[in-house]
Design a protein around this motif. Sequence first.
Motif, PDB file in Angstrom:
ATOM      1  N   TYR A   1      14.585 -37.165  38.483  1.00 42.54           N
ATOM      2  CA  TYR A   1      14.707 -36.791  37.074  1.00 42.54           C
ATOM      3  C   TYR A   1      15.612 -35.580  36.987  1.00 42.54           C
ATOM      4  O   TYR A   1      15.617 -34.721  37.879  1.00 42.54           O
ATOM      5  N   GLN A   2      16.403 -35.496  35.930  1.00 39.52           N
ATOM      6  CA  GLN A   2      17.325 -34.384  35.746  1.00 39.52           C
ATOM      7  C   GLN A   2      16.798 -33.465  34.653  1.00 39.52           C
ATOM      8  O   GLN A   2      16.541 -33.903  33.524  1.00 39.52           O
ATOM      9  N   ASN A   3      16.589 -32.205  34.978  1.00 39.09           N
ATOM     10  CA  ASN A   3      16.231 -31.241  33.940  1.00 39.09           C
ATOM     11  C   ASN A   3      17.286 -30.146  33.882  1.00 39.09           C
ATOM     12  O   ASN A   3      18.339 -30.236  34.512  1.00 39.09           O
ATOM     13  N   ALA A   4      16.990 -29.091  33.126  1.00 39.92           N
ATOM     14  CA  ALA A   4      17.992 -28.037  32.913  1.00 39.92           C
ATOM     15  C   ALA A   4      18.371 -27.330  34.212  1.00 39.92           C
ATOM     16  O   ALA A   4      19.461 -26.759  34.327  1.00 39.92           O
ATOM     17  N   ASN A   5      17.485 -27.367  35.194  1.00 40.17           N
ATOM     18  CA  ASN A   5      17.737 -26.677  36.462  1.00 40.17           C
ATOM     19  C   ASN A   5      18.289 -27.589  37.547  1.00 40.17           C
ATOM     20  O   ASN A   5      18.469 -27.161  38.682  1.00 40.17           O
TER      21      ASN A   5
END
Length: 360
Positions: A323-327
């Motif tokens: 999953y891709q988050n802001a970090n």
Amino acid sequence: MADFRSDTVTQPSLAMKERMFNAPLGDDVFNDDPTTLQLQRYAANLLGFEAALFAPSGTQTNLIAMMSHCQRGDEAIVGQQWHTYKWEAGGMAVLGSIQPQPLEPQSDGTLLLSDIAAAIKPDDPHFAHTRLIVIENTVGGKVLPLEYMRSVSELAKKQGLACHIDGARLMNAAVALAPRHNTTPQQMARELCQGYDSVSLCLSKGLGCPVGSLLLGSDAFIARARRVRKMLGGGMRQTGILAAAGLYALENNIDRLAQDHANCQRLADGLTVLAAQLPALQGKLTPLPVQTNILFTDIEIELAAQLLPYLAERGISLTASNYQNANGAIKRVRWVCHLDISSADIDKTLQHVSEFAHQQ
């Protein structure tokens, strides 16, 4: 062993097996299996519909519903993350020739009413004819409130559209909402369905059945649905063996979902404490808020590559995806609590996570 992969992995209890073994049987394609007829009447009365139809799976009951509401070339408004859109192999388009109009859900799992209204196409030959709004409750364990459910059904009626609930975990939503409305989970489930033309209810998730889902709606709708079920290969014969499990579940396994919710919150709280106290987990393991029986944890990719095999070796089964988050990239792990996960299993799992962290 603690199998957190899904609430579909539950095994039927001895009492459920006894009901299945002793079930009176007929032929459901001829509509004369007495136990299946009893289940369908019971469920329809419970949720406030005229009729119900038993089918092998929730994927099939959702597809039957959409094909019964829509014709080829019609459009259904769905959520971008809805099971009907993302996780059912594109069946609505491939088999139903129904165009999905996906909308991005909000952080609470809802679709904005303004987004739904804006997606409804005018009556113009250039556009697919919008026929149906599909709502999912729960969504990844998130509960859609009663007031929201009512607002969507009112919008649908105002626009002359049908509306369907993918209620695979409807009873989890009902159990979570019932205390806020000072009512029983059974009455809460009925309230959540009011104003909707159809609902799909899964029996093989938290309710603990080995197989089966129900589709509920009006007499005329279920008559159409029965024909579609046959077309899709869902016409089974002595279904009473399976329907008996569904009857047992609806009579005995709704209220106990509260224990699954409590266990899931206990797991989330325990992981939160460990992530705060143990240096190996600090800033690398983040439990997300829990509303029902599903917990998501975001874990740093490198940590997950060690932790998940460690837990698997100790009999703890999980599902996870990148999953891709802001970090950046993380591993999102799903933990699903169910009737075969005990409070002792939660404690043992937390102990294993703690032991792993102390070894790092």
